[in-house]
Motif scaffolding. Structure first.
Motif, PDB file in Angstrom:
ATOM      1  N   ILE A  50     -35.361 -64.947  55.918  1.00 39.96           N
ATOM      2  CA  ILE A  50     -35.855 -65.200  57.275  1.00 39.96           C
ATOM      3  C   ILE A  50     -36.856 -64.129  57.700  1.00 39.96           C
ATOM      4  CG2 ILE A  50     -35.164 -65.171  59.710  1.00 39.96           C
ATOM      5  CD1 ILE A  50     -32.634 -66.719  58.831  1.00 39.96           C
ATOM      6  N   VAL A  51     -36.534 -62.866  57.432  1.00 42.05           N
ATOM      7  CA  VAL A  51     -37.442 -61.776  57.811  1.00 42.05           C
ATOM      8  C   VAL A  51     -38.794 -61.945  57.133  1.00 42.05           C
ATOM      9  CG1 VAL A  51     -37.860 -59.283  57.522  1.00 42.05           C
ATOM     10  CG2 VAL A  51     -35.695 -60.094  58.426  1.00 42.05           C
ATOM     11  N   VAL A  52     -38.772 -62.225  55.846  1.00 46.40           N
ATOM     12  CA  VAL A  52     -40.030 -62.384  55.111  1.00 46.40           C
ATOM     13  C   VAL A  52     -40.808 -63.597  55.639  1.00 46.40           C
ATOM     14  CG1 VAL A  52     -41.014 -62.879  52.831  1.00 46.40           C
ATOM     15  CG2 VAL A  52     -39.186 -61.192  53.068  1.00 46.40           C
ATOM     16  N   ALA A  53     -40.124 -64.720  55.855  1.00 51.08           N
ATOM     17  CA  ALA A  53     -40.801 -65.941  56.328  1.00 51.08           C
ATOM     18  C   ALA A  53     -41.337 -65.790  57.750  1.00 51.08           C
ATOM     19  CB  ALA A  53     -39.847 -67.131  56.249  1.00 51.08           C
ATOM     20  N   VAL A  54     -40.529 -65.253  58.665  1.00 48.87           N
ATOM     21  CA  VAL A  54     -40.986 -65.094  60.046  1.00 48.87           C
ATOM     22  C   VAL A  54     -42.148 -64.109  60.108  1.00 48.87           C
ATOM     23  CG1 VAL A  54     -40.345 -64.214  62.335  1.00 48.87           C
ATOM     24  CG2 VAL A  54     -38.811 -65.757  61.134  1.00 48.87           C
ATOM     25  N   HIS A  55     -42.049 -63.032  59.359  1.00 53.18           N
ATOM     26  CA  HIS A  55     -43.134 -62.051  59.346  1.00 53.18           C
ATOM     27  C   HIS A  55     -44.424 -62.698  58.832  1.00 53.18           C
ATOM     28  CE1 HIS A  55     -45.451 -58.537  57.926  1.00 53.18           C
ATOM     29  NE2 HIS A  55     -44.962 -57.993  59.027  1.00 53.18           N
ATOM     30  N   ARG A  56     -44.312 -63.463  57.770  1.00 46.68           N
ATOM     31  CA  ARG A  56     -45.486 -64.112  57.190  1.00 46.68           C
ATOM     32  C   ARG A  56     -46.082 -65.132  58.159  1.00 46.68           C
ATOM     33  NH1 ARG A  56     -43.466 -66.177  52.311  1.00 46.68           N
ATOM     34  NH2 ARG A  56     -43.641 -64.066  51.514  1.00 46.68           N
ATOM     35  N   ARG A  57     -45.224 -65.937  58.795  1.00 46.50           N
ATOM     36  CA  ARG A  57     -45.725 -66.984  59.692  1.00 46.50           C
ATOM     37  C   ARG A  57     -46.181 -66.445  61.033  1.00 46.50           C
ATOM     38  NH1 ARG A  57     -42.491 -72.474  58.324  1.00 46.50           N
ATOM     39  NH2 ARG A  57     -42.652 -72.204  56.085  1.00 46.50           N
ATOM     40  N   ALA A  58     -45.597 -65.361  61.493  1.00 46.70           N
ATOM     41  CA  ALA A  58     -45.977 -64.805  62.791  1.00 46.70           C
ATOM     42  C   ALA A  58     -47.247 -63.971  62.700  1.00 46.70           C
ATOM     43  CB  ALA A  58     -44.841 -63.955  63.357  1.00 46.70           C
ATOM     44  N   SER A  59     -47.630 -63.551  61.504  1.00 44.21           N
ATOM     45  CA  SER A  59     -48.791 -62.677  61.353  1.00 44.21           C
ATOM     46  C   SER A  59     -50.058 -63.227  61.990  1.00 44.21           C
ATOM     47  CB  SER A  59     -49.034 -62.356  59.875  1.00 44.21           C
ATOM     48  OG  SER A  59     -48.019 -61.497  59.414  1.00 44.21           O
ATOM     49  N   ALA A  73     -34.258 -61.655  63.500  1.00 42.32           N
ATOM     50  CA  ALA A  73     -33.208 -61.263  62.549  1.00 42.32           C
ATOM     51  C   ALA A  73     -32.094 -60.477  63.239  1.00 42.32           C
ATOM     52  CB  ALA A  73     -33.814 -60.440  61.416  1.00 42.32           C
ATOM     53  N   SER A  74     -32.432 -59.626  64.177  1.00 44.97           N
ATOM     54  CA  SER A  74     -31.420 -58.823  64.872  1.00 44.97           C
ATOM     55  C   SER A  74     -30.495 -59.685  65.719  1.00 44.97           C
ATOM     56  CB  SER A  74     -32.093 -57.763  65.746  1.00 44.97           C
ATOM     57  OG  SER A  74     -32.783 -56.849  64.945  1.00 44.97           O
ATOM     58  N   PHE A  78     -26.394 -60.323  64.865  1.00 42.98           N
ATOM     59  CA  PHE A  78     -25.349 -59.908  65.801  1.00 42.98           C
ATOM     60  C   PHE A  78     -24.492 -61.102  66.235  1.00 42.98           C
ATOM     61  CE2 PHE A  78     -23.597 -59.000  69.995  1.00 42.98           C
ATOM     62  CZ  PHE A  78     -22.952 -57.810  69.750  1.00 42.98           C
ATOM     63  N   ILE A  79     -25.137 -62.190  66.595  1.00 42.95           N
ATOM     64  CA  ILE A  79     -24.430 -63.353  67.142  1.00 42.95           C
ATOM     65  C   ILE A  79     -23.560 -64.039  66.090  1.00 42.95           C
ATOM     66  CG2 ILE A  79     -24.748 -65.656  68.146  1.00 42.95           C
ATOM     67  CD1 ILE A  79     -25.305 -63.382  70.098  1.00 42.95           C
ATOM     68  N   VAL A  80     -24.107 -64.292  64.900  1.00 43.66           N
ATOM     69  CA  VAL A  80     -23.351 -65.022  63.873  1.00 43.66           C
ATOM     70  C   VAL A  80     -22.069 -64.278  63.477  1.00 43.66           C
ATOM     71  CG1 VAL A  80     -23.420 -65.894  61.502  1.00 43.66           C
ATOM     72  CG2 VAL A  80     -25.342 -66.309  63.027  1.00 43.66           C
ATOM     73  N   PRO A  81     -22.133 -62.989  63.128  1.00 44.07           N
ATOM     74  CA  PRO A  81     -20.889 -62.299  62.779  1.00 44.07           C
ATOM     75  C   PRO A  81     -19.884 -62.240  63.931  1.00 44.07           C
ATOM     76  CG  PRO A  81     -22.756 -61.055  61.983  1.00 44.07           C
ATOM     77  CD  PRO A  81     -23.298 -62.145  62.844  1.00 44.07           C
ATOM     78  N   LEU A  82     -20.371 -62.059  65.143  1.00 34.03           N
ATOM     79  CA  LEU A  82     -19.466 -62.003  66.288  1.00 34.03           C
ATOM     80  C   LEU A  82     -18.733 -63.332  66.469  1.00 34.03           C
ATOM     81  CD1 LEU A  82     -18.407 -60.290  68.607  1.00 34.03           C
ATOM     82  CD2 LEU A  82     -20.291 -61.161  69.997  1.00 34.03           C
ATOM     83  N   ILE A 106     -31.283 -51.207  59.291  1.00 38.14           N
ATOM     84  CA  ILE A 106     -32.009 -50.392  58.306  1.00 38.14           C
ATOM     85  C   ILE A 106     -32.600 -51.295  57.226  1.00 38.14           C
ATOM     86  CG2 ILE A 106     -31.740 -48.606  56.525  1.00 38.14           C
ATOM     87  CD1 ILE A 106     -29.506 -47.427  58.394  1.00 38.14           C
ATOM     88  N   TYR A 107     -31.821 -52.280  56.779  1.00 40.64           N
ATOM     89  CA  TYR A 107     -32.286 -53.216  55.747  1.00 40.64           C
ATOM     90  C   TYR A 107     -33.486 -54.017  56.250  1.00 40.64           C
ATOM     91  CZ  TYR A 107     -31.990 -56.867  52.162  1.00 40.64           C
ATOM     92  OH  TYR A 107     -32.262 -57.726  51.145  1.00 40.64           O
ATOM     93  N   ILE A 108     -33.407 -54.523  57.485  1.00 40.17           N
ATOM     94  CA  ILE A 108     -34.500 -55.312  58.061  1.00 40.17           C
ATOM     95  C   ILE A 108     -35.762 -54.466  58.198  1.00 40.17           C
ATOM     96  CG2 ILE A 108     -35.276 -56.474  60.179  1.00 40.17           C
ATOM     97  CD1 ILE A 108     -32.287 -57.356  60.534  1.00 40.17           C
TER      98      ILE A 108
END
Length: 126
Positions: A50-59, A73-74, A78-82, A106-108
């Protein structure tokens, strides 16, 4: 890289959830731990993509594609694990997801750094 990070997330966060739930006296600690480990591995793999795709498409659409990708991504990480921890009966959902969320940040940020545009790929949005 996404597969190795996903495997590490599955093992680490599943063990973390098991330890927290056993420590809190949850007699059914294995189900939340299994769910937490599985979705941590899956979410890590999905977040990478998702990070790679959103970054590429939002550029081409925004002046700050990295911020857009980080925000999407943030929120998801947060929401899914909760929701999963709450639905599976985890007794400490915020304590359970906190390490994963922080390490996920940190990973993102690392992914966004690796996928930043180079000097010849200047930003064209106005």
């Amino acid at each position: 890289m996404a597969y190795l990070a996903s495997l590490a997330a599955l093992l680490f966060y599943g063990g973390w959830a098991l330890w927290l739930n056993l420590d809190a006296g949850n007699t059914n600690a294995y189900f939340p731990a299994l769910c937490h480990g599985l979705y941590a591995g899956l979410l890590t793999w999905l977040m990478h993509n998702i990070v790679v795709a959103v970054h590429r498409r939002a550029s081409p659409l925004t002046r700050y594609p990295a911020v857009t990708a980080w925000f999407v991504a943030s929120v998801l990480s947060f929401i899914v694990p909760l929701l999963v921890q709450s639905a599976t009966g985890g007794v400490r959902p915020l304590a359970t997801i906190a390490p994963g969320f922080l390490i996920g940040q940190i990973y993102i940020i690392g992914l966004l750094y690796v996928h930043r545009p180079g000097p010849s790929q200047g930003h064209t949005a106005n």
